[in-house]
Design a protein around this motif. Structure first.
Motif, short mmCIF file in Angstrom:
data_model
loop_
_atom_site.label_atom_id
_atom_site.label_comp_id
_atom_site.label_asym_id
_atom_site.label_seq_id
_atom_site.Cartn_x
_atom_site.Cartn_y
_atom_site.Cartn_z
N LEU A 88 0.86 -1.18 0.00
CA LEU A 88 0.00 0.00 0.00
C LEU A 88 0.90 1.23 0.00
O LEU A 88 1.76 1.37 0.88
CB LEU A 88 -0.91 0.03 1.24
CG LEU A 88 -1.71 1.32 1.42
CD1 LEU A 88 -2.76 1.47 0.32
CD2 LEU A 88 -2.36 1.36 2.80
N HIS A 89 0.70 2.07 -1.01
CA HIS A 89 1.39 3.35 -1.06
C HIS A 89 0.40 4.45 -0.70
O HIS A 89 -0.74 4.46 -1.21
CB HIS A 89 1.95 3.62 -2.46
CG HIS A 89 3.15 2.81 -2.79
ND1 HIS A 89 3.08 1.55 -3.35
CD2 HIS A 89 4.47 3.09 -2.61
CE1 HIS A 89 4.31 1.08 -3.50
NE2 HIS A 89 5.16 1.98 -3.06
N VAL A 90 0.82 5.35 0.16
CA VAL A 90 0.05 6.55 0.48
C VAL A 90 0.87 7.71 -0.06
O VAL A 90 2.01 7.92 0.37
CB VAL A 90 -0.19 6.68 2.00
CG1 VAL A 90 -0.92 7.98 2.30
CG2 VAL A 90 -0.98 5.48 2.53
N GLY A 91 0.30 8.40 -1.05
CA GLY A 91 1.12 9.37 -1.77
C GLY A 91 2.25 8.62 -2.45
O GLY A 91 2.04 7.59 -3.08
N ASP A 92 3.45 9.11 -2.29
CA ASP A 92 4.62 8.46 -2.88
C ASP A 92 5.31 7.50 -1.92
O ASP A 92 6.29 6.87 -2.29
CB ASP A 92 5.64 9.51 -3.34
CG ASP A 92 5.12 10.33 -4.52
OD1 ASP A 92 4.30 9.80 -5.28
OD2 ASP A 92 5.54 11.49 -4.65
N GLY A 93 4.82 7.39 -0.68
CA GLY A 93 5.52 6.58 0.32
C GLY A 93 4.90 5.21 0.52
O GLY A 93 3.68 5.04 0.52
N LEU A 94 5.76 4.22 0.71
CA LEU A 94 5.30 2.86 1.03
C LEU A 94 4.81 2.85 2.47
O LEU A 94 5.54 3.21 3.39
CB LEU A 94 6.45 1.86 0.85
CG LEU A 94 6.12 0.41 1.18
CD1 LEU A 94 5.04 -0.14 0.25
CD2 LEU A 94 7.38 -0.45 1.11
N ALA A 95 3.57 2.45 2.66
CA ALA A 95 2.96 2.40 3.99
C ALA A 95 2.97 1.00 4.58
O ALA A 95 3.20 0.82 5.77
CB ALA A 95 1.53 2.93 3.94
#
Length: 160
Positions: A88-95
């Motif tokens: 799951l990516h939130v924005g450009d970051g891996l969550a």
């Protein structure tokens, strides 16, 4: 420097659906059916249900950051189990990165579904309790989907 954190968690959810195993399994395999209970209105959902196939769900809930959930199917045994890995990516970051196993078991009155997810949650972008709650919500949505009779009528299958 940004705060970095790693949280590991595992949860198991069970549901009893008043439908045959083949019908519950098919609700995971059919792209149109799965989009109805798994995705959200306005999201972009793709499903290639085969070993090595991918599922992608892209959304921007409530005008917030974009969220992209991508899965790769690692093992599929028709009417028995599905194993997939996800990020799951939130924005450009891996969550989050996770491994999920879904088991389909015949039970009195229908199908017992057992979903176990093992995840790593990164940098506070997602919490294990959020994932467990959200997964429970879509399993409940699957129950609503299964209560719709062929032809689109809501049925009382298995209700007392």
């Amino acid at each position: 420097m940004a705060d970095r954190s790693v949280t590991h968690a595992t949860f198991t959810l069970e549901r009893l659906y008043p439908a045959p195993v083949a019908r519950v399994f098919a609700a995971w395999a059919d792209p149109k059916v799965k989009a109805r209970w798994f995705s959200t209105p306005g999201a972009d959902h793709e499903l290639d249900f085969r070993v090595g196939g991918r599922e992608v769900n892209r959304a921007r809930p409530d005008g917030g950051p974009s969220m992209t959930f991508e899965s790769t199917y690692r093992d599929i045994v028709r009417d028995e189990r599905i194993v997939y890995t996800s990020v799951l990516h939130v924005g450009d970051g891996l969550a989050t990165a996770s491994l999920t196993t879904v088991e389909f078991r015949p039970a009195e009155g229908g199908t017992r579904l057992v979903l176990t997810e093992q995840g790593v949650y990164l940098d506070g972008r997602e919490e294990p309790s959020w994932r467990e709650h959200g997964t429970g919500d879509w399993l409940d949505a699957l129950g609503v989907e299964l209560d719709v009779e062929p032809g689109g009528r809501v049925g009382a299958v298995g209700r007392e």
